[in-house]
Design a protein around this motif. Structure first.
Motif, short mmCIF file in Angstrom:
data_model
loop_
_atom_site.label_atom_id
_atom_site.label_comp_id
_atom_site.label_asym_id
_atom_site.label_seq_id
_atom_site.Cartn_x
_atom_site.Cartn_y
_atom_site.Cartn_z
N GLY B 113 0.80 -1.22 0.00
CA GLY B 113 0.00 0.00 0.00
C GLY B 113 0.83 1.26 0.00
O GLY B 113 1.97 1.29 0.47
N THR B 114 0.26 2.31 -0.55
CA THR B 114 0.87 3.63 -0.55
C THR B 114 -0.09 4.58 0.14
O THR B 114 -1.25 4.70 -0.27
N SER B 115 0.39 5.23 1.19
CA SER B 115 -0.44 6.18 1.91
C SER B 115 -0.31 7.54 1.26
O SER B 115 0.77 8.12 1.22
N LEU B 116 -1.41 8.04 0.75
CA LEU B 116 -1.42 9.34 0.08
C LEU B 116 -2.07 10.37 0.98
O LEU B 116 -3.19 10.20 1.44
N LEU B 117 -1.36 11.46 1.21
CA LEU B 117 -1.91 12.57 1.98
C LEU B 117 -1.97 13.79 1.08
O LEU B 117 -0.96 14.22 0.53
N VAL B 118 -3.15 14.32 0.91
CA VAL B 118 -3.34 15.53 0.12
C VAL B 118 -3.73 16.65 1.07
O VAL B 118 -4.74 16.58 1.76
#
Lengths: 116, 120
Positions: B113-118
């Protein structure tokens, strides 16, 4: 159409106990799969049921078992709980139609199991 | 054996930036399926896309696009003009072809998984 439902949503057990988790697939879906999600190991496949038969099994000890009923609902059981069994247990259902066709799996909200 | 690698553990972008999530897979099978799922903070995995190994056409769905390249065993996911609501963990997954009444089933092999924070 209702989505995949899982009960209970949260569960706290102590070491050595056993637990049963329930999953109701999307209406018409015949395949039900179970996954364990932990921070360390990520998402790991437990097993899959189709027409009340276990069709595939992941690399988990025999303490993890499951079954599927004639209405496609499924349960998974973990006996002799260990601290390492604390995880989010996700159930997914798939339409499972057609030879050589793989359908996307739709996931439920999961059951958060904490073993103390 | 099958394996999915998502080398990016965490990505942080500012709203409206484009972001690409990488996915590299390994399998010896010629027929397989690739998936992307989104897991928001609520925890439920949301299906985004399925691709079979015979269809290398790129796909676009709104702000989402996917680039499948068998030559590099990659199935990358791009979000254009990212929004705060895109913040989630994104999983790439691989599954082999399944036949009814076979023993193969529908097991999904997930990447980490890749944790994306926008951020706004």
């Amino acid at each position: 159409k209702a989505g995949v439902t899982q009960t209970p949503r949260y569960l706290i057990k102590t070491r050595g106990q056993q637990v049963t988790l329930s999953c109701s697939p999307i209406s018409g879906h015949r395949s039900v799969s179970w996954y364990q999600q932990t921070p360390g190991q990520g998402l790991q496949f437990l097993f899959e049921y189709f027409s009340e038969t276990q069709r595939n099994k992941g690399n988990f000890p025999g303490r993890f078992s499951g079954r599927q009923f004639s209405n496609s609902r499924s349960e998974m059981n973990v006996s002799t709980l260990e601290l390492g069994d604390s995880a989010l247990y996700l159930c997914a259902s798939s339409l499972a139609l057609g030879d050589r066709e793989i359908n996307e799996q739709y996931f439920g909200p999961g059951t958060r199991l904490t073993v103390t | 054996a099958q394996k999915v690698t998502q080398a990016q553990t965490e990505i942080s972008v500012v709203e409206k930036e484009d972001v690409t999530l990488d996915c590299v897979y390994e399998t010896r099978d010629t027929t397989y399926y690739l998936f992307w799922y989104k897991q928001p903070p609520s925890g439920e995995l949301v299906f985004l896309i399925r691709r079979n190994s015979f269809d290398e056409q790129n796909e676009i769905s709104g702000r989402y696009s996917w680039n499948f390249q068998k030559s590099t065993s990659s199935f990358n996911f791009t979000i254009t003009a990212s929004q705060v609501v895109d913040s989630a963990v994104y999983f790439c997954a691989l599954s082999l072809s399944a036949r009814l009444n076979s023993n193969s089933g529908y097991a999904l092999n997930f990447g980490k998984g890749t944790s994306l924070l926008v951020t706004p």
